[in-house]
Scaffold this motif. Sequence first.
Motif, PDB file in Angstrom:
ATOM      1  N   GLN A  49      70.956   0.908  51.405  1.00  0.00           N
ATOM      2  CA  GLN A  49      70.367   1.766  52.472  1.00  0.00           C
ATOM      3  C   GLN A  49      71.862   2.416  53.267  1.00  0.00           C
ATOM      4  O   GLN A  49      72.425   1.754  53.659  1.00  0.00           O
ATOM      5  N   LYS A  50      71.580   3.923  52.885  1.00  0.00           N
ATOM      6  CA  LYS A  50      72.614   4.569  53.807  1.00  0.00           C
ATOM      7  C   LYS A  50      72.149   5.507  54.714  1.00  0.00           C
ATOM      8  O   LYS A  50      70.921   5.837  54.897  1.00  0.00           O
ATOM      9  N   THR A  53      69.730   8.809  53.902  1.00  0.00           N
ATOM     10  CA  THR A  53      68.817   8.386  52.882  1.00  0.00           C
ATOM     11  C   THR A  53      67.369   8.909  53.297  1.00  0.00           C
ATOM     12  O   THR A  53      67.062   8.676  54.487  1.00  0.00           O
ATOM     13  N   GLU A 115      69.887  10.143  48.257  1.00  0.00           N
ATOM     14  CA  GLU A 115      71.024  10.418  49.458  1.00  0.00           C
ATOM     15  C   GLU A 115      71.056  11.820  49.486  1.00  0.00           C
ATOM     16  O   GLU A 115      70.876  12.643  48.988  1.00  0.00           O
ATOM     17  N   ASP A 116      71.961  12.161  50.782  1.00  0.00           N
ATOM     18  CA  ASP A 116      72.203  13.363  51.267  1.00  0.00           C
ATOM     19  C   ASP A 116      73.136  14.184  50.225  1.00  0.00           C
ATOM     20  O   ASP A 116      73.145  15.394  49.973  1.00  0.00           O
ATOM     21  N   GLY A 120      70.323   9.446  43.729  1.00  0.00           N
ATOM     22  CA  GLY A 120      69.472   8.592  44.082  1.00  0.00           C
ATOM     23  C   GLY A 120      68.861   7.574  43.181  1.00  0.00           C
ATOM     24  O   GLY A 120      69.235   7.468  42.175  1.00  0.00           O
TER      25      GLY A 120
END
Length: 131
Positions: A49-50, A53, A115-116, A120
Amino acid sequence: MYEFERIRELVYSLNVYLDGDKLYVRTVVENLSDNTPYMYWWSNIAVEQKNATRYFVPARSSFVTSYREGGFKVSKVDIPYYNNCDVSDPFHPHDAIDYFFDISSDSKKWIANIEDDGKGLLQYSSDLLYG
């Protein structure tokens, strides 16, 4: 990998292989009996988890199971916002909740964690599974 499930007389097998940076998992459930057993298949994927996300899924509603007051309750809700929470953001859940996305029968079955930077994880299912 495989397992024989004695109660329902089912064989579960997993074929797993790595192709570059992609992991492929094919699951097969074989019914060895003459009966049609009830069953439920659940797949879980662990994703780091970031902060930037998001989850993406081709659904506008979900069946949710919340665990409260010594039991559980199942409700159908609109998403991505439920209970004043953006369910696509893994950092903003209010409670322990299971989401079973209501994906239409004419849509492909997938969920992604992106993710940004655009990288992913994609989980994809065949049309044989309904969820």
